[in-house]
Design a protein around this motif. Sequence first.
Motif, PDB file in Angstrom:
ATOM      1  N   MET A 270     -50.653 -75.259  42.110  1.00 60.56           N
ATOM      2  CA  MET A 270     -51.458 -74.007  41.714  1.00 60.56           C
ATOM      3  C   MET A 270     -50.206 -73.170  40.851  1.00 60.56           C
ATOM      4  N   PHE A 271     -49.045 -73.559  40.923  1.00 67.40           N
ATOM      5  CA  PHE A 271     -47.991 -72.860  40.042  1.00 67.40           C
ATOM      6  C   PHE A 271     -47.353 -73.856  38.796  1.00 67.40           C
ATOM      7  N   GLN A 272     -47.402 -73.524  37.956  1.00 70.04           N
ATOM      8  CA  GLN A 272     -46.982 -74.237  36.858  1.00 70.04           C
ATOM      9  C   GLN A 272     -45.401 -74.070  36.570  1.00 70.04           C
ATOM     10  N   GLU A 273     -44.638 -75.336  36.531  1.00 67.20           N
ATOM     11  CA  GLU A 273     -43.256 -75.074  36.503  1.00 67.20           C
ATOM     12  C   GLU A 273     -42.930 -74.587  34.875  1.00 67.20           C
ATOM     13  N   ARG A 274     -43.841 -75.012  34.012  1.00 63.88           N
ATOM     14  CA  ARG A 274     -43.526 -74.634  32.598  1.00 63.88           C
ATOM     15  C   ARG A 274     -44.399 -73.697  32.150  1.00 63.88           C
ATOM     16  N   HIS A 275     -44.271 -72.239  32.299  1.00 67.28           N
ATOM     17  CA  HIS A 275     -45.137 -71.212  32.145  1.00 67.28           C
ATOM     18  C   HIS A 275     -44.951 -70.790  30.766  1.00 67.28           C
ATOM     19  N   PRO A 276     -46.050 -71.200  29.757  1.00 64.99           N
ATOM     20  CA  PRO A 276     -46.096 -70.877  28.291  1.00 64.99           C
ATOM     21  C   PRO A 276     -45.543 -69.575  27.924  1.00 64.99           C
ATOM     22  N   LEU A 277     -45.293 -68.676  28.707  1.00 57.11           N
ATOM     23  CA  LEU A 277     -45.048 -67.178  28.208  1.00 57.11           C
ATOM     24  C   LEU A 277     -43.871 -66.746  28.962  1.00 57.11           C
ATOM     25  N   VAL A 278     -42.894 -67.449  29.344  1.00 62.34           N
ATOM     26  CA  VAL A 278     -41.778 -67.177  30.247  1.00 62.34           C
ATOM     27  C   VAL A 278     -40.837 -66.604  29.208  1.00 62.34           C
ATOM     28  N   GLY A 279     -40.363 -65.266  29.474  1.00 61.78           N
ATOM     29  CA  GLY A 279     -39.247 -64.782  28.650  1.00 61.78           C
ATOM     30  C   GLY A 279     -39.771 -63.948  27.604  1.00 61.78           C
ATOM     31  N   ARG A 280     -41.421 -63.947  27.380  1.00 62.87           N
ATOM     32  CA  ARG A 280     -41.694 -63.250  26.127  1.00 62.87           C
ATOM     33  C   ARG A 280     -42.069 -61.630  26.993  1.00 62.87           C
TER      34      ARG A 280
ATOM     35  N   ARG B 184     -54.394 -73.912  35.571  1.00 59.27           N
ATOM     36  CA  ARG B 184     -54.957 -73.931  34.173  1.00 59.27           C
ATOM     37  C   ARG B 184     -55.192 -72.491  33.446  1.00 59.27           C
ATOM     38  N   GLU B 185     -54.752 -71.632  34.008  1.00 59.78           N
ATOM     39  CA  GLU B 185     -54.834 -70.096  33.538  1.00 59.78           C
ATOM     40  C   GLU B 185     -53.616 -69.542  33.499  1.00 59.78           C
ATOM     41  N   VAL B 186     -53.305 -68.585  32.456  1.00 57.75           N
ATOM     42  CA  VAL B 186     -51.993 -67.550  32.870  1.00 57.75           C
ATOM     43  C   VAL B 186     -52.807 -66.291  32.278  1.00 57.75           C
TER      44      VAL B 186
ATOM     45  N   ILE C 151     -61.833 -64.847  21.811  1.00 57.79           N
ATOM     46  CA  ILE C 151     -60.593 -64.077  20.957  1.00 57.79           C
ATOM     47  C   ILE C 151     -60.300 -65.345  20.030  1.00 57.79           C
ATOM     48  N   ASP C 152     -60.478 -65.166  18.688  1.00 59.31           N
ATOM     49  CA  ASP C 152     -60.058 -66.028  17.714  1.00 59.31           C
ATOM     50  C   ASP C 152     -60.370 -67.728  18.109  1.00 59.31           C
ATOM     51  N   ARG C 153     -61.493 -67.682  18.677  1.00 58.43           N
ATOM     52  CA  ARG C 153     -62.365 -69.111  18.837  1.00 58.43           C
ATOM     53  C   ARG C 153     -61.686 -69.527  20.326  1.00 58.43           C
ATOM     54  N   VAL C 154     -61.095 -68.830  21.120  1.00 58.07           N
ATOM     55  CA  VAL C 154     -60.616 -69.021  22.312  1.00 58.07           C
ATOM     56  C   VAL C 154     -61.526 -68.303  23.366  1.00 58.07           C
ATOM     57  N   GLN C 155     -61.795 -69.284  24.473  1.00 56.70           N
ATOM     58  CA  GLN C 155     -62.380 -68.442  25.590  1.00 56.70           C
ATOM     59  C   GLN C 155     -61.463 -67.801  26.527  1.00 56.70           C
ATOM     60  N   ILE C 156     -61.680 -66.544  26.839  1.00 51.30           N
ATOM     61  CA  ILE C 156     -60.959 -65.835  27.715  1.00 51.30           C
ATOM     62  C   ILE C 156     -61.843 -65.058  28.689  1.00 51.30           C
TER      63      ILE C 156
ATOM     64  N   TRP D 291     -56.796 -70.090  29.071  1.00 60.45           N
ATOM     65  CA  TRP D 291     -56.306 -71.332  29.480  1.00 60.45           C
ATOM     66  C   TRP D 291     -54.721 -71.334  29.160  1.00 60.45           C
ATOM     67  N   HIS D 292     -53.943 -72.111  29.884  1.00 63.92           N
ATOM     68  CA  HIS D 292     -52.581 -72.527  29.653  1.00 63.92           C
ATOM     69  C   HIS D 292     -52.313 -73.209  28.166  1.00 63.92           C
ATOM     70  N   SER D 293     -53.166 -73.939  27.940  1.00 61.53           N
ATOM     71  CA  SER D 293     -53.129 -74.615  26.752  1.00 61.53           C
ATOM     72  C   SER D 293     -53.188 -73.818  25.211  1.00 61.53           C
ATOM     73  N   PHE D 294     -53.940 -72.619  25.595  1.00 61.91           N
ATOM     74  CA  PHE D 294     -54.279 -71.773  24.623  1.00 61.91           C
ATOM     75  C   PHE D 294     -53.450 -70.504  24.470  1.00 61.91           C
ATOM     76  N   ALA D 295     -52.487 -70.096  25.536  1.00 66.20           N
ATOM     77  CA  ALA D 295     -51.867 -69.067  25.630  1.00 66.20           C
ATOM     78  C   ALA D 295     -50.941 -68.728  24.627  1.00 66.20           C
ATOM     79  N   ASP D 296     -50.276 -69.799  24.072  1.00 69.76           N
ATOM     80  CA  ASP D 296     -49.156 -69.492  23.139  1.00 69.76           C
ATOM     81  C   ASP D 296     -50.014 -69.171  21.657  1.00 69.76           C
ATOM     82  N   HIS D 297     -51.143 -69.641  21.377  1.00 71.35           N
ATOM     83  CA  HIS D 297     -51.921 -69.282  20.334  1.00 71.35           C
ATOM     84  C   HIS D 297     -52.384 -67.844  20.323  1.00 71.35           C
ATOM     85  N   VAL D 298     -52.928 -67.401  21.543  1.00 68.07           N
ATOM     86  CA  VAL D 298     -53.390 -65.963  21.913  1.00 68.07           C
ATOM     87  C   VAL D 298     -52.216 -65.079  21.839  1.00 68.07           C
ATOM     88  N   TRP D 299     -51.102 -65.460  22.423  1.00 68.95           N
ATOM     89  CA  TRP D 299     -49.884 -64.636  22.381  1.00 68.95           C
ATOM     90  C   TRP D 299     -49.465 -64.271  21.024  1.00 68.95           C
ATOM     91  N   HIS D 300     -49.476 -65.310  20.117  1.00 68.09           N
ATOM     92  CA  HIS D 300     -48.815 -65.308  18.747  1.00 68.09           C
ATOM     93  C   HIS D 300     -50.016 -64.318  18.020  1.00 68.09           C
TER      94      HIS D 300
END
Length: 184
Positions: A1-11, A106-108, A142-147, A162-171
Amino acid sequence: MFQERHPLVGRNLSGAGPVSIRPIENCARFNLRVAPADLAAAAAAWGAPLPSAIGTFAAASGRIAACIGPDEWYLIAPTGDGDAIVAAFADLYAITVHSLVDIGHREVGIAVEGPEAAKALQSSIAADVAAMPVGGARRTIIDRVQIILLREAEDRFRIEVWHSFADHVWHLLAAIRREFELGL
């Protein structure tokens, strides 16, 4: 359930500006499919109300349930509740057909807040964000990414991506935020 590498940590891009964005703390997330006729039994297993109207969400006891389809709910709960939720729905199989899928890996979540939050989101979402009522929920792009987009308050939205698109959506949101900061 918990991702050890959260793509948005520290942002964190929050502050006194017209739009702020911040990552939402990890939580348990589930996709529930159940017939509307069995909604009361599913709500009992969930331990909080499940809305019956598509495009709405209910929040209670730290849990959020969004109705995003005729027989589909997106469920969010504190991380520590995950095992109890799985167990409760496992017991529900004895009395009703349903599907509960753990999508916490899968999600953040990303919070978009501030007086210009709706306008900021509108710049990259085709649906009318400003017309979305408080308590509204929808699956959108949002910009071709399902949310999944939730309007928690007049000036606060929650994006589940989705975790894999989080960085793109964040930027993307960071760039939009910067434009509002500069008054563009």
